[in-house]
Motif scaffolding. Structure first.
Motif, mmCIF file in Angstrom:
data_model
loop_
_atom_site.group_PDB
_atom_site.id
_atom_site.type_symbol
_atom_site.label_atom_id
_atom_site.label_comp_id
_atom_site.label_asym_id
_atom_site.label_seq_id
_atom_site.Cartn_x
_atom_site.Cartn_y
_atom_site.Cartn_z
ATOM 1 N N LEU A 1 0.832 -1.201 0.000
ATOM 2 C CA LEU A 1 0.000 0.000 0.000
ATOM 3 C C LEU A 1 0.867 1.251 0.000
ATOM 4 O O LEU A 1 1.859 1.343 0.712
ATOM 5 N N GLY A 2 0.461 2.208 -0.815
ATOM 6 C CA GLY A 2 1.225 3.433 -0.979
ATOM 7 C C GLY A 2 1.086 4.387 0.201
ATOM 8 O O GLY A 2 0.257 4.197 1.100
ATOM 9 N N ALA A 3 1.909 5.407 0.192
ATOM 10 C CA ALA A 3 1.878 6.496 1.171
ATOM 11 C C ALA A 3 2.460 7.723 0.484
ATOM 12 O O ALA A 3 2.897 7.649 -0.669
ATOM 13 N N HIS A 4 2.489 8.817 1.189
ATOM 14 C CA HIS A 4 2.923 10.082 0.594
ATOM 15 C C HIS A 4 4.346 9.989 0.032
ATOM 16 O O HIS A 4 5.209 9.338 0.609
ATOM 17 N N ILE A 5 4.548 10.636 -1.111
ATOM 18 C CA ILE A 5 5.885 10.726 -1.694
ATOM 19 C C ILE A 5 6.325 12.189 -1.747
ATOM 20 O O ILE A 5 5.505 13.106 -1.838
ATOM 21 N N LEU A 6 7.630 12.399 -1.675
ATOM 22 C CA LEU A 6 8.210 13.728 -1.807
ATOM 23 C C LEU A 6 8.543 13.974 -3.275
ATOM 24 O O LEU A 6 8.256 13.155 -4.141
ATOM 25 N N PRO B 1 2.402 9.308 -9.821
ATOM 26 C CA PRO B 1 1.702 8.320 -8.997
ATOM 27 C C PRO B 1 2.651 7.666 -7.997
ATOM 28 O O PRO B 1 3.810 7.369 -8.315
ATOM 29 N N GLU B 2 2.166 7.446 -6.800
ATOM 30 C CA GLU B 2 2.994 6.847 -5.761
ATOM 31 C C GLU B 2 3.572 5.513 -6.207
ATOM 32 O O GLU B 2 4.749 5.214 -5.954
ATOM 33 N N SER B 3 2.761 4.714 -6.880
ATOM 34 C CA SER B 3 3.221 3.378 -7.279
ATOM 35 C C SER B 3 4.382 3.446 -8.262
ATOM 36 O O SER B 3 5.247 2.561 -8.265
ATOM 37 N N HIS B 4 4.445 4.481 -9.094
ATOM 38 C CA HIS B 4 5.549 4.611 -10.042
ATOM 39 C C HIS B 4 6.861 4.899 -9.307
ATOM 40 O O HIS B 4 7.907 4.324 -9.628
ATOM 41 N N MET B 5 6.793 5.809 -8.314
ATOM 42 C CA MET B 5 8.001 6.078 -7.549
ATOM 43 C C MET B 5 8.373 4.878 -6.683
ATOM 44 O O MET B 5 9.570 4.602 -6.473
ATOM 45 N N MET B 6 7.387 4.148 -6.193
ATOM 46 C CA MET B 6 7.659 2.950 -5.411
ATOM 47 C C MET B 6 8.441 1.937 -6.248
ATOM 48 O O MET B 6 9.434 1.365 -5.799
ATOM 49 N N ARG B 7 7.999 1.741 -7.481
ATOM 50 C CA ARG B 7 8.692 0.800 -8.364
ATOM 51 C C ARG B 7 10.107 1.284 -8.655
ATOM 52 O O ARG B 7 11.071 0.509 -8.625
ATOM 53 N N GLN B 8 10.224 2.569 -8.945
ATOM 54 C CA GLN B 8 11.546 3.148 -9.254
ATOM 55 C C GLN B 8 12.494 2.957 -8.077
ATOM 56 O O GLN B 8 13.669 2.577 -8.256
ATOM 57 N N TYR B 9 12.028 3.194 -6.854
ATOM 58 C CA TYR B 9 12.879 3.059 -5.677
ATOM 59 C C TYR B 9 13.275 1.600 -5.460
ATOM 60 O O TYR B 9 14.439 1.304 -5.154
ATOM 61 N N MET B 10 12.316 0.690 -5.604
ATOM 62 C CA MET B 10 12.621 -0.722 -5.372
ATOM 63 C C MET B 10 13.636 -1.244 -6.390
ATOM 64 O O MET B 10 14.549 -1.997 -6.047
ATOM 65 N N VAL B 11 13.484 -0.844 -7.642
ATOM 66 C CA VAL B 11 14.390 -1.334 -8.682
ATOM 67 C C VAL B 11 15.768 -0.672 -8.562
ATOM 68 O O VAL B 11 16.804 -1.342 -8.543
ATOM 69 N N ASP C 1 8.559 -16.994 -5.325
ATOM 70 C CA ASP C 1 7.441 -17.142 -6.258
ATOM 71 C C ASP C 1 6.401 -16.030 -6.111
ATOM 72 O O ASP C 1 5.422 -15.998 -6.878
ATOM 73 N N ALA C 2 6.582 -15.148 -5.164
ATOM 74 C CA ALA C 2 5.597 -14.100 -4.908
ATOM 75 C C ALA C 2 5.780 -12.922 -5.864
ATOM 76 O O ALA C 2 6.877 -12.638 -6.346
ATOM 77 N N ILE C 3 4.658 -12.237 -6.124
ATOM 78 C CA ILE C 3 4.628 -11.030 -6.949
ATOM 79 C C ILE C 3 4.078 -9.889 -6.095
ATOM 80 O O ILE C 3 3.090 -10.062 -5.375
ATOM 81 N N ALA C 4 4.689 -8.713 -6.185
ATOM 82 C CA ALA C 4 4.211 -7.547 -5.450
ATOM 83 C C ALA C 4 3.385 -6.649 -6.361
ATOM 84 O O ALA C 4 3.758 -6.402 -7.516
ATOM 85 N N ILE C 5 2.263 -6.180 -5.837
ATOM 86 C CA ILE C 5 1.439 -5.188 -6.529
ATOM 87 C C ILE C 5 1.595 -3.871 -5.781
ATOM 88 O O ILE C 5 1.189 -3.746 -4.628
ATOM 89 N N LEU C 6 2.213 -2.896 -6.428
ATOM 90 C CA LEU C 6 2.463 -1.597 -5.813
ATOM 91 C C LEU C 6 1.259 -0.702 -6.050
ATOM 92 O O LEU C 6 0.883 -0.441 -7.196
ATOM 93 N N CYS C 7 0.645 -0.227 -4.968
ATOM 94 C CA CYS C 7 -0.643 0.472 -5.059
ATOM 95 C C CYS C 7 -0.491 1.946 -4.685
ATOM 96 O O CYS C 7 0.088 2.266 -3.641
ATOM 97 N N GLY C 8 -1.025 2.815 -5.513
ATOM 98 C CA GLY C 8 -1.039 4.232 -5.167
ATOM 99 C C GLY C 8 -1.098 5.128 -6.379
ATOM 100 O O GLY C 8 -0.264 5.012 -7.284
#
Length: 204
Positions: free
Chosen positions: A55-60, A100-110, A84-91
């Protein structure tokens, strides 16, 4: 004198109402904080999840917020431990957020955590937890798979309840809150959010 007597009686009545309302607030606060704290644990069943909603949260402007970074670190560790798990980044994108929060979440994780991008899916239209879950369910086959949710520990009791109401597995994985002042403020906000669900008949 009659006017003064009525004024004093009115003041006493207002004071009595104030005391009752304060007592109700104290009781509700203690009870709801009990619900919140009781939810700050990991569910063993989450180990079998095929999909985990992060679940997403505020991004700077240039990075996720500190609370969101902890959620992403928890998600990355979960993926490492469950290959075997897949993550769904929401926001989705808030009015004061650069993307979108989920785009920055993906960028940070990668880029920062080294997460395999092929194991990250996106839900980028939601504005709150209810929409996070509903949109993810509409996009991906969560009905057919075991799923779990990752969020900050204070948020997990409500997130489990909303997962269950959406017909999904109510299994959670808690992320720590990075500091005590943030934890205190988050618990106050979560009290208000949980009380809102209770008063509108959407919690129990």
């Amino acid at each position: 004198m009659v006017w003064l007597g009525r004024r004093h009686r009115g003041a006493r009545a207002v004071a009595q109402v104030g005391r009752v309302l304060f007592a109700l607030f104290c009781v509700s606060f203690v009870c709801i904080q009990g619900l919140i704290i009781s939810g700050e644990h990991a569910d063993p069943e989450a180990d079998d999840a095929q999909y985990v909603l992060v679940l997403g949260a505020h991004i700077l402007q240039d990075r996720p917020s500190d609370a969101l970074i902890e959620r992403l670190k928890t998600a990355n560790a979960f993926l490492d431990e469950h290959p075997d798990a897949i993550a769904i980044l929401c926001g989705g994108q808030g009015t004061n957020e650069p993307m979108p929060e989920s785009h920055m979440m993906r960028q940070y994780m990668v880029d920062t955590l080294g997460t395999d991008p092929d194991r990250l899916l996106i839900e980028d239209k939601s504005r709150n937890t209810i929409q996070n879950i509903a949109n993810a369910k509409a996009l991906y086959p969560l009905d057919e798979s075991r799923c779990a949710v990752i969020s900050s520990d204070f948020h997990l009791a409500r997130a489990r309840k909303l997962m269950e109401q959406a017909g999904l597995d109510p299994y959670g994985v808690p992320a720590p809150v990075p500091n005590l002042p943030l934890a205190a403020a988050s618990h106050m906000r979560e009290y208000c959010s949980t009380l809102g669900l209770i008063l509108t008949g959407r919690y129990f």
